[in-house]
Design an enzyme around this catalytic site. Sequence first.
Site, PDB file in Angstrom:
ATOM      1  N   ARG A 177       0.843  -1.201   0.000  1.00 53.86           N
ATOM      2  CA  ARG A 177       0.000   0.000   0.000  1.00 53.86           C
ATOM      3  C   ARG A 177       0.878   1.250   0.000  1.00 53.86           C
ATOM      4  O   ARG A 177       0.563   2.234  -0.677  1.00 53.86           O
ATOM      5  CB  ARG A 177      -0.949  -0.003   1.197  1.00 53.86           C
ATOM      6  CG  ARG A 177      -2.043  -1.041   1.113  1.00 53.86           C
ATOM      7  CD  ARG A 177      -3.024  -0.946   2.271  1.00 53.86           C
ATOM      8  NE  ARG A 177      -3.823   0.273   2.195  1.00 53.86           N
ATOM      9  CZ  ARG A 177      -4.600   0.713   3.181  1.00 53.86           C
ATOM     10  NH1 ARG A 177      -4.649   0.059   4.335  1.00 53.86           N
ATOM     11  NH2 ARG A 177      -5.300   1.824   3.032  1.00 53.86           N
ATOM     12  N   CYS A 238      -1.188   5.760   9.262  1.00 53.28           N
ATOM     13  CA  CYS A 238      -1.487   4.478   8.612  1.00 53.28           C
ATOM     14  C   CYS A 238      -2.621   4.734   7.635  1.00 53.28           C
ATOM     15  O   CYS A 238      -2.637   5.756   6.960  1.00 53.28           O
ATOM     16  CB  CYS A 238      -1.827   3.414   9.655  1.00 53.28           C
ATOM     17  SG  CYS A 238      -3.229   3.849  10.710  1.00 53.28           S
TER      18      CYS A 238
END
Length: 283
Positions: A177, A238
Amino acid sequence: MSVTTTVAELRNQLASDTPPLVLDVRWALGDPHGRDHYADGHIPGAVYVDLDRELAAPPSAEGGRHPLPELTDLQAAARRWGLRQGQPVVVHDDLGNTAAARAWWLLRYAGVAQVTLLDGALGAWRSAGLPLESGIPAGPPDGDVVLRAGGLPVTDADGAAELAVSGLLLDARAAERYRGEVEPVDPRAGHIPGAVSAPTGENLAADGTFLPPDVLRKRFEEKGARGAGAASRIGVYCGSGVTAAHQIAALEIAGFEAVLFPGSWSAWSADPARPAATGPSPS
């Protein structure tokens, strides 16, 4: 202040005259059945905590998928859990504490002095052969805890961008990611320019416990040219501010302080004016 409690310590504490409140934060991205998992088996006396409803405000483009809850809402939830003023709290999930760390961070942020993560999470309790109970118990008597914000630092998108330049900004998401190869939930793929990849999963040993402090310290010191040892300020983000709290716990075990960007990539990527970097390097 200790970040973790071992299974042996928790077992002894629960048998004492002043047991801690145990919070079960069963949650995982894409799995809405945390309460069902809790009902299937949980530590006796543990109270289920709904991360989406009790540890976050409603999602928004500005705040991301899991904005910090209003303090009054968090206090009301904590009292529903039965938390009394001055009572210790032990939190856990069934996923290496990557979700439970959100409760750990929030309660620390809100001024609860004694909050720890059950090292190894529920798996460590099972591995020790300790009992579980099933079903959904009646709610505990209301607690009387009083919460006050400001116990831990936070930053916004502008602060995160500045940390990526002049400090150390860690991206706690999975490496793919960070690189922008996949993006399952947020508006755009990639990472905040200047941020360094530091996947949360690398904080843990194979059994789900945190790595030793010296190993964690070396891990963070080796992150990029600045590293945690050289950076005067460290920030963490995050996807939506959940697993970043786990990174902050690991940093504290390693001897570092860090600031949380609660909106994280979900808020950053929703703003078309914010740039996104892709690939394995920070820029």
